[in-house]
Write a protein that holds these residues in place. Structure first.
Motif, PDB file in Angstrom:
ATOM      1  N   ARG A  30      -6.905  12.403  -0.518  1.00  0.00           N
ATOM      2  CA  ARG A  30      -8.281  12.268  -0.044  1.00  0.00           C
ATOM      3  C   ARG A  30      -8.655  10.842   0.358  1.00  0.00           C
ATOM      4  NH1 ARG A  30      -8.137  16.029  -3.948  1.00  0.00           N
ATOM      5  NH2 ARG A  30      -8.617  14.727  -5.723  1.00  0.00           N
ATOM      6  N   PHE A  31      -7.728   9.898   0.271  1.00  0.00           N
ATOM      7  CA  PHE A  31      -8.034   8.506   0.589  1.00  0.00           C
ATOM      8  C   PHE A  31      -8.238   8.304   2.078  1.00  0.00           C
ATOM      9  CE2 PHE A  31      -5.659   6.488  -3.269  1.00  0.00           C
ATOM     10  CZ  PHE A  31      -6.690   6.865  -4.096  1.00  0.00           C
ATOM     11  N   SER A  32      -9.159   7.400   2.399  1.00  0.00           N
ATOM     12  CA  SER A  32      -9.321   6.950   3.788  1.00  0.00           C
ATOM     13  C   SER A  32      -8.177   5.985   4.105  1.00  0.00           C
ATOM     14  CB  SER A  32     -10.668   6.239   3.947  1.00  0.00           C
ATOM     15  OG  SER A  32     -10.653   5.008   3.233  1.00  0.00           O
ATOM     16  N   ARG A  33      -8.110   5.552   5.353  1.00  0.00           N
ATOM     17  CA  ARG A  33      -7.052   4.602   5.742  1.00  0.00           C
ATOM     18  C   ARG A  33      -7.180   3.291   4.969  1.00  0.00           C
ATOM     19  NH1 ARG A  33      -5.021   5.451  11.726  1.00  0.00           N
ATOM     20  NH2 ARG A  33      -3.272   4.465  10.722  1.00  0.00           N
ATOM     21  N   THR A  38      -5.271  -0.115   0.370  1.00  0.00           N
ATOM     22  CA  THR A  38      -5.569  -0.708  -0.940  1.00  0.00           C
ATOM     23  C   THR A  38      -4.596  -0.186  -1.990  1.00  0.00           C
ATOM     24  OG1 THR A  38      -7.895  -0.884  -0.330  1.00  0.00           O
ATOM     25  CG2 THR A  38      -7.377  -1.027  -2.673  1.00  0.00           C
ATOM     26  N   ALA A  39      -4.307   1.107  -1.956  1.00  0.00           N
ATOM     27  CA  ALA A  39      -3.356   1.690  -2.907  1.00  0.00           C
ATOM     28  C   ALA A  39      -1.959   1.100  -2.713  1.00  0.00           C
ATOM     29  CB  ALA A  39      -3.330   3.206  -2.762  1.00  0.00           C
ATOM     30  N   LEU A  40      -1.566   0.889  -1.463  1.00  0.00           N
ATOM     31  CA  LEU A  40      -0.273   0.258  -1.197  1.00  0.00           C
ATOM     32  C   LEU A  40      -0.229  -1.162  -1.753  1.00  0.00           C
ATOM     33  CD1 LEU A  40       0.473   1.450   2.428  1.00  0.00           C
ATOM     34  CD2 LEU A  40       1.765   2.019   0.367  1.00  0.00           C
TER      35      LEU A  40
END
Length: 60
Positions: A30-33, A38-40
């Motif tokens: 569900r993450f936006s780009r 940010t997760a990366l």
């Protein structure tokens, strides 16, 4: 929970909890780009050892 605030909390403390990591992985679809980037970044900081998986001790 918000990925941006989680990222900032992890950067400032140097720690991410197991529950927070579980939240990140379960919400990835569900993450936006921007959240994906940010997760990366969070993953790279974990890989480099700049953030540890553990627990935070509250300051009084």
């Amino acid at each position: 929970m918000n990925l941006g605030s989680l990222f900032l909390k992890s950067i400032s403390s140097g720690v991410i909890t197991s529950d927070e990591m579980n939240w990140v992985t379960s919400n990835q679809p569900r993450f936006s780009r921007v959240e994906e980037a940010t997760a990366l970044k969070l993953g790279r900081l974990l890989d480099r050892g700049l953030i540890q998986i553990g627990c935070r001790i509250a300051h009084k």
